[in-house]
Design a protein around this motif. Structure first.
Motif, PDB file in Angstrom:
ATOM      1  N   TYR A  91      49.916  44.229  40.264  1.00 37.38           N
ATOM      2  CA  TYR A  91      48.477  44.115  40.536  1.00 37.38           C
ATOM      3  C   TYR A  91      48.137  43.014  41.541  1.00 37.38           C
ATOM      4  O   TYR A  91      47.134  43.109  42.239  1.00 37.38           O
ATOM      5  CB  TYR A  91      47.696  43.891  39.244  1.00 37.38           C
ATOM      6  N   SER A 114      47.305  43.916  45.026  1.00 38.66           N
ATOM      7  CA  SER A 114      46.092  44.695  45.266  1.00 38.66           C
ATOM      8  C   SER A 114      44.832  43.871  45.115  1.00 38.66           C
ATOM      9  O   SER A 114      43.764  44.291  45.553  1.00 38.66           O
ATOM     10  CB  SER A 114      46.038  45.861  44.275  1.00 38.66           C
ATOM     11  N   ARG A 115      44.940  42.719  44.482  1.00 41.69           N
ATOM     12  CA  ARG A 115      43.731  41.936  44.252  1.00 41.69           C
ATOM     13  C   ARG A 115      43.151  41.423  45.555  1.00 41.69           C
ATOM     14  O   ARG A 115      41.933  41.314  45.699  1.00 41.69           O
ATOM     15  CB  ARG A 115      44.052  40.769  43.319  1.00 41.69           C
ATOM     16  N   ASP A 116      44.018  41.098  46.508  1.00 40.82           N
ATOM     17  CA  ASP A 116      43.513  40.565  47.772  1.00 40.82           C
ATOM     18  C   ASP A 116      42.908  41.676  48.620  1.00 40.82           C
ATOM     19  O   ASP A 116      41.832  41.533  49.162  1.00 40.82           O
ATOM     20  CB  ASP A 116      44.646  39.851  48.510  1.00 40.82           C
ATOM     21  N   GLU A 168      41.242  45.405  48.982  1.00 43.09           N
ATOM     22  CA  GLU A 168      40.250  46.014  48.100  1.00 43.09           C
ATOM     23  C   GLU A 168      40.680  47.426  47.731  1.00 43.09           C
ATOM     24  O   GLU A 168      39.867  48.278  47.415  1.00 43.09           O
ATOM     25  CB  GLU A 168      38.865  46.000  48.758  1.00 43.09           C
ATOM     26  N   ASP A 169      41.996  47.626  47.813  1.00 46.87           N
ATOM     27  CA  ASP A 169      42.541  48.931  47.485  1.00 46.87           C
ATOM     28  C   ASP A 169      43.234  48.885  46.134  1.00 46.87           C
ATOM     29  O   ASP A 169      43.760  47.861  45.728  1.00 46.87           O
ATOM     30  CB  ASP A 169      43.565  49.353  48.545  1.00 46.87           C
ATOM     31  N   MET A 170      43.237  50.001  45.479  1.00 47.25           N
ATOM     32  CA  MET A 170      44.016  50.114  44.252  1.00 47.25           C
ATOM     33  C   MET A 170      45.494  49.959  44.560  1.00 47.25           C
ATOM     34  O   MET A 170      45.936  50.191  45.679  1.00 47.25           O
ATOM     35  CB  MET A 170      43.788  51.479  43.632  1.00 47.25           C
ATOM     36  N   PRO A 171      46.258  49.593  43.557  1.00 46.92           N
ATOM     37  CA  PRO A 171      47.703  49.498  43.759  1.00 46.92           C
ATOM     38  C   PRO A 171      48.265  50.821  44.266  1.00 46.92           C
ATOM     39  O   PRO A 171      47.728  51.892  43.991  1.00 46.92           O
ATOM     40  CB  PRO A 171      48.231  49.191  42.359  1.00 46.92           C
ATOM     41  N   ARG A 194      38.761  34.790  39.266  1.00 46.18           N
ATOM     42  CA  ARG A 194      40.228  34.746  39.350  1.00 46.18           C
ATOM     43  C   ARG A 194      40.757  33.445  38.769  1.00 46.18           C
ATOM     44  O   ARG A 194      41.690  33.426  37.963  1.00 46.18           O
ATOM     45  CB  ARG A 194      40.673  34.873  40.805  1.00 46.18           C
ATOM     46  N   GLU A 236      38.158  43.637  36.843  1.00 45.18           N
ATOM     47  CA  GLU A 236      39.256  43.517  37.807  1.00 45.18           C
ATOM     48  C   GLU A 236      39.371  44.743  38.702  1.00 45.18           C
ATOM     49  O   GLU A 236      39.979  44.689  39.761  1.00 45.18           O
ATOM     50  CB  GLU A 236      40.562  43.289  37.051  1.00 45.18           C
ATOM     51  N   ALA A 258      36.050  46.173  42.212  1.00 46.32           N
ATOM     52  CA  ALA A 258      35.943  45.949  43.647  1.00 46.32           C
ATOM     53  C   ALA A 258      36.749  46.945  44.468  1.00 46.32           C
ATOM     54  O   ALA A 258      36.568  47.020  45.680  1.00 46.32           O
ATOM     55  CB  ALA A 258      36.388  44.525  43.977  1.00 46.32           C
ATOM     56  N   PHE A 259      37.618  47.699  43.832  1.00 46.04           N
ATOM     57  CA  PHE A 259      38.426  48.650  44.595  1.00 46.04           C
ATOM     58  C   PHE A 259      37.517  49.664  45.290  1.00 46.04           C
ATOM     59  O   PHE A 259      36.616  50.232  44.680  1.00 46.04           O
ATOM     60  CB  PHE A 259      39.407  49.382  43.680  1.00 46.04           C
ATOM     61  N   LYS A 260      37.780  49.867  46.532  1.00 44.39           N
ATOM     62  CA  LYS A 260      36.860  50.712  47.291  1.00 44.39           C
ATOM     63  C   LYS A 260      37.025  52.190  46.963  1.00 44.39           C
ATOM     64  O   LYS A 260      36.200  53.004  47.385  1.00 44.39           O
ATOM     65  CB  LYS A 260      37.020  50.462  48.784  1.00 44.39           C
ATOM     66  N   GLN A 261      38.053  52.533  46.186  1.00 43.09           N
ATOM     67  CA  GLN A 261      38.192  53.920  45.749  1.00 43.09           C
ATOM     68  C   GLN A 261      37.009  54.348  44.892  1.00 43.09           C
ATOM     69  O   GLN A 261      36.765  55.540  44.714  1.00 43.09           O
ATOM     70  CB  GLN A 261      39.489  54.106  44.954  1.00 43.09           C
TER      71      GLN A 261
END
Lengths: 221, 221
Positions: free
Chosen positions: A127, A130-132, A134-137, B124, B184, B187-190
């Motif tokens: 994980y 991916s935190r940095d 903004e995409d999922m893993p 974080r 957590e 924020a993912f853009k998905q």
DNA sequence: TTTGTTATTTTAACAATGCTAAGATAGCTT
DNA sequence: AAGCTATCTTAGCATTGTTAAAATAACAAA
């Protein structure tokens, strides 16, 4: 298999299939680096995972990795990819071995949290990258048998309406968030009394999941 | 208020109450360091938060912080503590402003995730310190109006049986894990399509929480 | 084989970091 | 005024990520 070249000595893991034609000097160094990273990760934890330490563990010079990975981050991504493969596999097995449809989703959740418990450092790496961004893993949403898709398919098997895409996505996300949240909390020793009271750690996981309806109140939306 | 001593220039935030009698040379440096860290955190993100950068931002030498915090970690703990105070306060407000009892827990959850969205770097830091130890973040379980206790009390208000301690702890943990997991992921853009489909980000949060019953099946335990 | 090209690795170096030990400085106490 | 002690600075160490340049070895063409 042990090579000795100049004054560096290092081991190379047995070649898999024809993953990539064996490169030049020292066999498959990029795989050796990933293996070394995994070894360090299990032995010393994420804080000990420096690029230089990985190179040292692999028996090469500090700059060698840069011809196979542009970055420390890119190496960690490769390690994380292996982790996702392992997790997807574990979820697949849990899914197949669940008795009835009703228990399948809980079994998936427990398997997810157990994976995080058994490979805590690897889970962190999976994980952290991916935190940095903004995409999922990687591989979470894309692949056919990705963890995400397995959860979604299991939801459909359990009776979710596949036509209501929004609801299905929300439910999948909810399951994912619940599992991830518990995975990050489960190691806190404040839960020890609960675990012993319930008999086992898995029972604790299951108990938490059983209460996951709380946010919905009692009505059905 | 601006001090100038030797060749370092730095600012000191206005003193709060009599938090601690003003120390020796330069006013309240430990508070100034925490403020500097928070400033850096918001401006540059967690990766830019080195002890030396904090000292630089506060206008002191790289070794000065070590007379107020034994460690980099101890400074980050202090920053995290402020974060927990802020979060506790935000939850308290959400709890008070919820219309009926039924919506209170969802309001708490949404407030939690909104806090993480609005202060991502701080959030974080609030958890990073606890991941290495096996203890929960500071003030989560201890204080009277801690976030954890607020969730538990709200559950009781919503009808949970306070006598069944195990079930209450499990439910509180479930709510916590759900909120943290979503925090957590959010924020993912998905998730952007889902957010726009539902009209707002908060609607997305609420939608996920509404599906949190999934792990429980339809029966009541 | 010899020559040249290219991929791989090493050496050396740079700036930055966390941290420590030694000295300087300034406030407080007597 | 003298001494003590907390605070801060200066210097330094080991480590890290990363890059540039030199060395080395595989391969391809002559």
């Amino acid at each position: 298999m042990i090579f000795t070249a100049s004054r560096y000595t290092f081991t190379v893991s047995p070649m898999r299939e024809s993953a990539a034609a064996r490169p030049y000097h020292h066999g498959d160094l990029s795989r050796a680096l990933i293996d070394a990273a995994r070894r360090l990760l299990e032995a010393e934890g994420p804080s000990a995972l420096s690029l230089r330490a990985v190179a040292r563990e692999a028996g090469v010079s500090p700059a060698a990795p840069y011809h196979h990975f542009k970055d420390k981050g890119e190496l960690l991504e490769a390690v994380a990819d292996q982790g996702w493969d392992m997790l997807n596999q574990a979820l697949g097995e849990a899914r197949r071995s669940a008795d009835n449809v009703r228990d399948k989703l809980a079994a998936l959740g427990v398997a997810y949290v157990c994976f995080a418990r058994d490979h805590p450092s690897l889970y962190r790496v999976m994980y952290d990258g991916s935190r940095d961004k903004e995409d999922m893993p990687a591989h979470v949403k894309l692949d056919h048998d990705s963890a995400y898709c397995q959860v979604r398919d299991t939801l459909v098997e359990a009776g979710a309406d596949p036509a209501d895409e929004i609801s299905l996505e929300l439910a999948t996300t909810a399951a994912w968030c619940a599992a991830h949240g518990l995975a990050e909390m489960a190691a806190f020793k404040q839960f020890d009394p609960l675990k012993t009271a319930l008999g086992s750690e898995e029972a604790f996981f299951r108990g938490v999941f059983e209460h996951m309806k709380i946010f919905a109140g009692d009505s059905d939306s």
